[in-house]
Write a protein that holds these residues in place. Sequence first.
Motif, PDB file in Angstrom:
ATOM      1  N   TYR A   1       0.591   6.172  -4.993  1.00 39.94           N
ATOM      2  CA  TYR A   1      -0.001   4.990  -5.631  1.00 39.94           C
ATOM      3  C   TYR A   1      -0.318   5.266  -7.099  1.00 39.94           C
ATOM      4  CZ  TYR A   1      -3.233   1.044  -6.294  1.00 39.94           C
ATOM      5  OH  TYR A   1      -3.863  -0.097  -6.745  1.00 39.94           O
ATOM      6  N   LEU A   2      -0.953   6.407  -7.357  1.00 40.49           N
ATOM      7  CA  LEU A   2      -1.287   6.767  -8.734  1.00 40.49           C
ATOM      8  C   LEU A   2      -0.024   6.940  -9.577  1.00 40.49           C
ATOM      9  CD1 LEU A   2      -4.251   9.263  -8.203  1.00 40.49           C
ATOM     10  CD2 LEU A   2      -4.356   6.866  -8.946  1.00 40.49           C
TER      11      LEU A   2
ATOM     12  N   SER B   1       0.839  -1.204   0.000  1.00 38.74           N
ATOM     13  CA  SER B   1       0.000   0.000   0.000  1.00 38.74           C
ATOM     14  C   SER B   1       0.870   1.247   0.000  1.00 38.74           C
ATOM     15  CB  SER B   1      -0.901   0.024   1.240  1.00 38.74           C
ATOM     16  OG  SER B   1      -1.806  -1.041   1.212  1.00 38.74           O
TER      17      SER B   1
ATOM     18  N   SER C   1       1.458   3.550 -10.254  1.00 39.73           N
ATOM     19  CA  SER C   1       0.625   2.762 -11.166  1.00 39.73           C
ATOM     20  C   SER C   1       0.917   3.081 -12.621  1.00 39.73           C
ATOM     21  CB  SER C   1      -0.862   2.980 -10.861  1.00 39.73           C
ATOM     22  OG  SER C   1      -1.302   4.250 -11.313  1.00 39.73           O
TER      23      SER C   1
ATOM     24  N   VAL D   1      -2.343  -3.248 -10.165  1.00 37.78           N
ATOM     25  CA  VAL D   1      -2.965  -2.164  -9.405  1.00 37.78           C
ATOM     26  C   VAL D   1      -4.472  -2.395  -9.382  1.00 37.78           C
ATOM     27  CG1 VAL D   1      -1.174  -0.473  -9.914  1.00 37.78           C
ATOM     28  CG2 VAL D   1      -3.142  -0.631 -11.416  1.00 37.78           C
TER      29      VAL D   1
ATOM     30  N   TRP E   1      -2.154   7.763  -1.546  1.00 41.40           N
ATOM     31  CA  TRP E   1      -2.907   7.786  -2.788  1.00 41.40           C
ATOM     32  C   TRP E   1      -2.142   8.421  -3.957  1.00 41.40           C
ATOM     33  CZ3 TRP E   1      -6.216   5.118  -5.176  1.00 41.40           C
ATOM     34  CH2 TRP E   1      -6.967   5.617  -6.241  1.00 41.40           C
TER      35      TRP E   1
ATOM     36  N   TRP F   1      -6.903  -7.026 -17.943  1.00 44.81           N
ATOM     37  CA  TRP F   1      -7.415  -6.712 -16.612  1.00 44.81           C
ATOM     38  C   TRP F   1      -8.215  -7.906 -16.101  1.00 44.81           C
ATOM     39  CZ3 TRP F   1     -10.959  -1.952 -17.669  1.00 44.81           C
ATOM     40  CH2 TRP F   1     -10.210  -0.831 -18.006  1.00 44.81           C
TER      41      TRP F   1
ATOM     42  N   LEU G   1      -7.895  -0.180  -9.397  1.00 45.45           N
ATOM     43  CA  LEU G   1      -8.467   1.152  -9.584  1.00 45.45           C
ATOM     44  C   LEU G   1      -9.893   1.026 -10.090  1.00 45.45           C
ATOM     45  CD1 LEU G   1      -5.524   3.053 -11.303  1.00 45.45           C
ATOM     46  CD2 LEU G   1      -6.454   3.510  -9.042  1.00 45.45           C
ATOM     47  N   GLY G   2     -10.639   2.088  -9.954  1.00 43.33           N
ATOM     48  CA  GLY G   2     -11.999   2.133 -10.477  1.00 43.33           C
ATOM     49  C   GLY G   2     -12.132   3.218 -11.525  1.00 43.33           C
ATOM     50  N   TRP G   3     -13.270   3.231 -12.203  1.00 44.30           N
ATOM     51  CA  TRP G   3     -13.518   4.213 -13.252  1.00 44.30           C
ATOM     52  C   TRP G   3     -15.017   4.399 -13.414  1.00 44.30           C
ATOM     53  CZ3 TRP G   3     -10.539   7.398 -16.091  1.00 44.30           C
ATOM     54  CH2 TRP G   3     -11.083   7.964 -17.241  1.00 44.30           C
TER      55      TRP G   3
ATOM     56  N   ARG H   1      -3.159   1.702 -17.565  1.00 44.55           N
ATOM     57  CA  ARG H   1      -2.214   1.249 -16.551  1.00 44.55           C
ATOM     58  C   ARG H   1      -1.793  -0.207 -16.735  1.00 44.55           C
ATOM     59  NH1 ARG H   1      -4.559   5.701 -14.305  1.00 44.55           N
ATOM     60  NH2 ARG H   1      -3.289   6.836 -12.811  1.00 44.55           N
TER      61      ARG H   1
END
Length: 148
Positions: free
Chosen positions: A27-28, A21, A31, A40, A24, A112, A42-44, A71
């Motif tokens: 992390y971005l 971890s 990624s 990674v 944020w 993914w 992530l959401g969208w 990513r």
Amino acid sequence: RTAELIQEDFAKVGVTVEIVSYEWGEYLDKSMEAGRDGAVILGWTGDNGDPDNFMGVLLSCASAQPGGANRAFWCNQEFSDLLSKAKQTADVAERTKLYEQAQVIFKDQAPWATLDHSTQYVPMAKNVTGFVMSPLGDYTFDTVDLTE
């Protein structure tokens, strides 16, 4: 928690997964590092209703370049060509066919592991009528009214 569930599933088939971890912003940044080790999560949420706002932005060859949002750094030229053709036609049936063909490639290549779709909530007073929640995350108020 999602990472822990994925870790448990991999362990069931003999694959060891380490969860790491970061803050944020870091992390971005990490990624988007080309050649990074690991996956990674992530959401969208697409914000305009067009399929390209998801597939093109997140999966095209152009978006796999530095500064893009791909990513997975996945580039499948056939997939990207289908997206390009779909963007160039206004014929809904033809666009649908092209995006469906692209989805077959996406599922076959699996850059993914798609997990889920978020549940969205909008708090609302009881006297609000006519509000329709959009799957795009935007709010339109032209049909909204207030009752007494």
